[in-house]
Design a protein around this motif. Sequence first.
Motif, PDB file in Angstrom:
ATOM      1  N   TRP A 128       0.831  -1.202   0.000  1.00  8.96           N
ATOM      2  CA  TRP A 128       0.000   0.000   0.000  1.00  8.96           C
ATOM      3  C   TRP A 128       0.872   1.260   0.000  1.00  8.96           C
ATOM      4  CZ3 TRP A 128      -5.394  -0.012  -0.035  1.00  8.96           C
ATOM      5  CH2 TRP A 128      -5.999   1.250   0.084  1.00  8.96           C
ATOM      6  N   ASN A 129       1.998   1.180   0.708  1.00  7.38           N
ATOM      7  CA  ASN A 129       2.846   2.365   0.877  1.00  7.38           C
ATOM      8  C   ASN A 129       3.876   2.553  -0.226  1.00  7.38           C
ATOM      9  OD1 ASN A 129       1.465   2.491   3.226  1.00  7.38           O
ATOM     10  ND2 ASN A 129       3.201   2.229   4.581  1.00  7.38           N
ATOM     11  N   GLY A 170      -6.770  13.723   0.459  1.00  3.90           N
ATOM     12  CA  GLY A 170      -6.267  12.517  -0.199  1.00  3.90           C
ATOM     13  C   GLY A 170      -5.202  11.826   0.635  1.00  3.90           C
ATOM     14  N   ALA A 171      -4.296  12.617   1.210  1.00  3.89           N
ATOM     15  CA  ALA A 171      -3.223  12.041   2.027  1.00  3.89           C
ATOM     16  C   ALA A 171      -3.806  11.336   3.247  1.00  3.89           C
ATOM     17  CB  ALA A 171      -2.251  13.135   2.459  1.00  3.89           C
ATOM     18  N   GLY A 181      -5.794   8.193   2.180  1.00  5.43           N
ATOM     19  CA  GLY A 181      -4.859   7.162   1.730  1.00  5.43           C
ATOM     20  C   GLY A 181      -4.115   6.509   2.882  1.00  5.43           C
ATOM     21  N   SER A 182      -4.062   7.211   4.014  1.00 11.20           N
ATOM     22  CA  SER A 182      -3.365   6.661   5.178  1.00 11.20           C
ATOM     23  C   SER A 182      -4.276   5.835   6.074  1.00 11.20           C
ATOM     24  CB  SER A 182      -2.768   7.789   6.022  1.00 11.20           C
ATOM     25  OG  SER A 182      -1.940   8.604   5.247  1.00 11.20           O
ATOM     26  N   VAL A 207      -4.239   1.651   6.071  1.00  6.99           N
ATOM     27  CA  VAL A 207      -3.115   1.001   6.750  1.00  6.99           C
ATOM     28  C   VAL A 207      -3.156   1.269   8.248  1.00  6.99           C
ATOM     29  CG1 VAL A 207      -1.447   0.674   4.909  1.00  6.99           C
ATOM     30  CG2 VAL A 207      -1.595   2.883   6.003  1.00  6.99           C
ATOM     31  N   ALA A 208      -3.558   2.491   8.622  1.00 10.25           N
ATOM     32  CA  ALA A 208      -3.624   2.810  10.043  1.00 10.25           C
ATOM     33  C   ALA A 208      -4.662   1.922  10.741  1.00 10.25           C
ATOM     34  CB  ALA A 208      -3.964   4.281  10.243  1.00 10.25           C
ATOM     35  N   LEU A 225       2.365   5.467  14.302  1.00 11.13           N
ATOM     36  CA  LEU A 225       1.728   5.991  13.080  1.00 11.13           C
ATOM     37  C   LEU A 225       2.684   6.639  12.067  1.00 11.13           C
ATOM     38  CD1 LEU A 225      -1.750   7.442  14.062  1.00 11.13           C
ATOM     39  CD2 LEU A 225      -1.242   5.542  12.524  1.00 11.13           C
ATOM     40  N   ILE A 275       4.116   4.030   9.963  1.00  7.22           N
ATOM     41  CA  ILE A 275       3.255   3.069   9.300  1.00  7.22           C
ATOM     42  C   ILE A 275       2.540   3.628   8.072  1.00  7.22           C
ATOM     43  CG2 ILE A 275       1.243   3.583  10.719  1.00  7.22           C
ATOM     44  CD1 ILE A 275       2.096   0.163  10.264  1.00  7.22           C
ATOM     45  N   VAL A 276       2.224   4.920   8.086  1.00  2.96           N
ATOM     46  CA  VAL A 276       1.456   5.461   6.959  1.00  2.96           C
ATOM     47  C   VAL A 276       2.396   5.700   5.771  1.00  2.96           C
ATOM     48  CG1 VAL A 276      -0.148   6.572   8.549  1.00  2.96           C
ATOM     49  CG2 VAL A 276       1.709   7.894   7.542  1.00  2.96           C
ATOM     50  N   PRO A 277       1.828   5.761   4.564  1.00  5.47           N
ATOM     51  CA  PRO A 277       2.677   5.969   3.388  1.00  5.47           C
ATOM     52  C   PRO A 277       3.490   7.259   3.520  1.00  5.47           C
ATOM     53  CG  PRO A 277       0.436   5.412   2.733  1.00  5.47           C
ATOM     54  CD  PRO A 277       0.401   5.623   4.212  1.00  5.47           C
ATOM     55  N   THR A 278       4.795   7.127   3.368  1.00  3.54           N
ATOM     56  CA  THR A 278       5.673   8.291   3.547  1.00  3.54           C
ATOM     57  C   THR A 278       5.358   9.404   2.556  1.00  3.54           C
ATOM     58  OG1 THR A 278       7.423   6.862   4.327  1.00  3.54           O
ATOM     59  CG2 THR A 278       8.074   9.029   3.572  1.00  3.54           C
ATOM     60  N   ALA A 279       5.041   9.017   1.318  1.00  4.94           N
ATOM     61  CA  ALA A 279       4.755  10.048   0.318  1.00  4.94           C
ATOM     62  C   ALA A 279       3.572  10.906   0.775  1.00  4.94           C
ATOM     63  CB  ALA A 279       4.453   9.392  -1.027  1.00  4.94           C
ATOM     64  N   LEU A 280       2.624  10.291   1.502  1.00  8.39           N
ATOM     65  CA  LEU A 280       1.442  11.035   1.932  1.00  8.39           C
ATOM     66  C   LEU A 280       1.717  11.871   3.176  1.00  8.39           C
ATOM     67  CD1 LEU A 280      -1.355   8.388   1.263  1.00  8.39           C
ATOM     68  CD2 LEU A 280      -0.498  10.205  -0.216  1.00  8.39           C
ATOM     69  N   SER A 281       2.440  11.309   4.154  1.00  4.04           N
ATOM     70  CA  SER A 281       2.736  12.133   5.332  1.00  4.04           C
ATOM     71  C   SER A 281       3.685  13.265   4.948  1.00  4.04           C
ATOM     72  CB  SER A 281       3.314  11.294   6.469  1.00  4.04           C
ATOM     73  OG  SER A 281       4.484  10.634   6.071  1.00  4.04           O
ATOM     74  N   ILE A 310       3.376  15.071   2.505  1.00  3.63           N
ATOM     75  CA  ILE A 310       2.539  16.190   2.051  1.00  3.63           C
ATOM     76  C   ILE A 310       2.171  17.090   3.232  1.00  3.63           C
ATOM     77  CG2 ILE A 310       0.274  16.768   1.096  1.00  3.63           C
ATOM     78  CD1 ILE A 310       0.561  14.356  -0.705  1.00  3.63           C
ATOM     79  N   GLN A 320      11.414   9.103  -1.157  1.00  5.58           N
ATOM     80  CA  GLN A 320      10.101   9.748  -1.118  1.00  5.58           C
ATOM     81  C   GLN A 320      10.093  11.119  -0.461  1.00  5.58           C
ATOM     82  OE1 GLN A 320       6.952   7.158   0.122  1.00  5.58           O
ATOM     83  NE2 GLN A 320       8.235   5.365  -0.053  1.00  5.58           N
TER      84      GLN A 320
END
Lengths: 279, 310
Positions: free
Chosen positions: A209-210, A249-250, A253-254, A257-258, B128, B131-137, B139, B249
Amino acid sequence: MTASAPRRLMTLYLPLSLASIVLLFPFYWMLITSIKTDRELIDLNGLPFWVFQPTLEHYRVLFAETGFLRWALNTLTISVVATAISLVCSILAGYSLARLRFRGAGAIAGAIFVTYLVPQTLLFLPLLEVVRQLGLSNTLWSMILTYPTILIPFSTWLLMGYFRSIPRELEESALIDGASRLRAMTQIVLPLALPGILSAGIFAFTLSWNEFIYALVFTNSTDIKTIPVGVVTELVKGDVYFWGSLMAGALLGSVPVALIYSFFVEHYVGGLTAGAVKG
Amino acid sequence: MRAETRERPVTAGQLPTIGELLDRQGVLAYVLLLPGLLILTAFIGWPFVTSLWLSVTDQSVSTSVVRFVGLENFTDELRSQIFLQTLRNTFVYTGVTVVFKLAFGLGLAVLMNQSFRLKNLARAALLLPWIVPTALSAIAWLWLFDATFSVFNWAIVRSGLADRGINWLGEGQWAMTSIIIANIWRGTPFFAISILAGLQTVDRELLDAAAVDGASLWQRFWRITIPLIRPVLLIVLLFSTVQTISDFQLVYVLTRGGPANSTHLLGTLAYDVAVRAGQLSQGAAISLYMFPVLIVCVVALLVYMRRSST
């Protein structure tokens, strides 16, 4: 013997609160930015830490005017299929390396461990060439087939640990009773290794996912993008940032998984530290 | 007798059936390993060979005939200011963040090793960032570091520390600082949770005995706890070094290597050169500069694991 209240405040609650604020603030910031009106977002005079006129407009834009739903579906598809492929490969390989005696076992286990440490940034360029040669560029398959390279090595090591912890006698008594090895594996060892398989699955799913760089390099049309790549590359138009929708969106999208991870945090931590503690 | 011959029908000169072959450990082992090894060979082994080949040729999107150039791509880079800056950035970024992540992670792990209410919730929440997608955090950090609307700047100006905010991502030194901050934020939970797992294996009785003998809290920590969790520390350090040196990222989202190529890491520079400018061979050579450090980490881990398993 319990420590006194003021002492506990200094050695536990105060530093812990501070750490929590630092680590969680960016998420809070994402949330409130995503529900502020554009006017409030660029208001330099108001108090930035609160929302005075919450709005869901940015979420509406995200769903109605961007490919977000499509990206979400892509990400889900890729993650589920890549995880399934990786689990099958890792269960078979992990069982083989942990349970069977054969020449070359140590060398193969070592080689798989080494591939665990090969970073994506070292391989994305030649892999792009390979993906092109196979005619897979700009397809979901380019990610479904390459993500397992990130997932199989650690899943295999994780599962090797679980398989080793299951007493050999259980399996051997089944073999003596006339069961084949494959049968002993599927009927006796696999059910007992279920917690390990769950850990590996959760870990693999969140990693898929990431994933960012392969998805960024292998795709270029909007329809094929994943959430991280879509949000980063398409919600910024020229120099104009749509902060509200970007944050929406961010955040969305998180969330998957969280959520997954907070339901299975024990398994997750187990998987995360298995290598470090058992290895 | 009859039942036995039915179950074991192998006689001299007769080919074994598939079922029997699969009961032989040596055969079954390789059959089970096949799918995994196939994928790893096709998508790690083969690309790695391709990358070595790319790096000693002169392929780009505009070349039609590929020429062997030896180590020219590698030596060319050493004369490039941007590359040397990138190399320096990669080492500074990795060195600084790993030290801070280790220090903060150790501190957080010691905190979390105490018993308190809602401990599980705290542990879940604090992981957290990792765990969350790095590209998104990233942002969120992009917005936190925005030149005009940075909330940090808002706080700096409002509290009277300075009359103007910092141009976080717009000036070389500050831009490096910004990506370092974001990386420490993301990586600390991984250190904390791994070290916490190590701390939980430390025998309390050992610490209590030392306390009875008069060892101070500080002595107990450095003389007993740290040596006992050294394996975990070492593994976490090596893993983090590998991950940080190959990071992509955070830089891609926060600065794209800018301003004026001052914040590139090897990964982002390789991407720029190969994917955006089309210089495939040059990009492959840049990526491969990561290799020596990776080799050292991998060998260290393998040696360490072999030693601890015997």
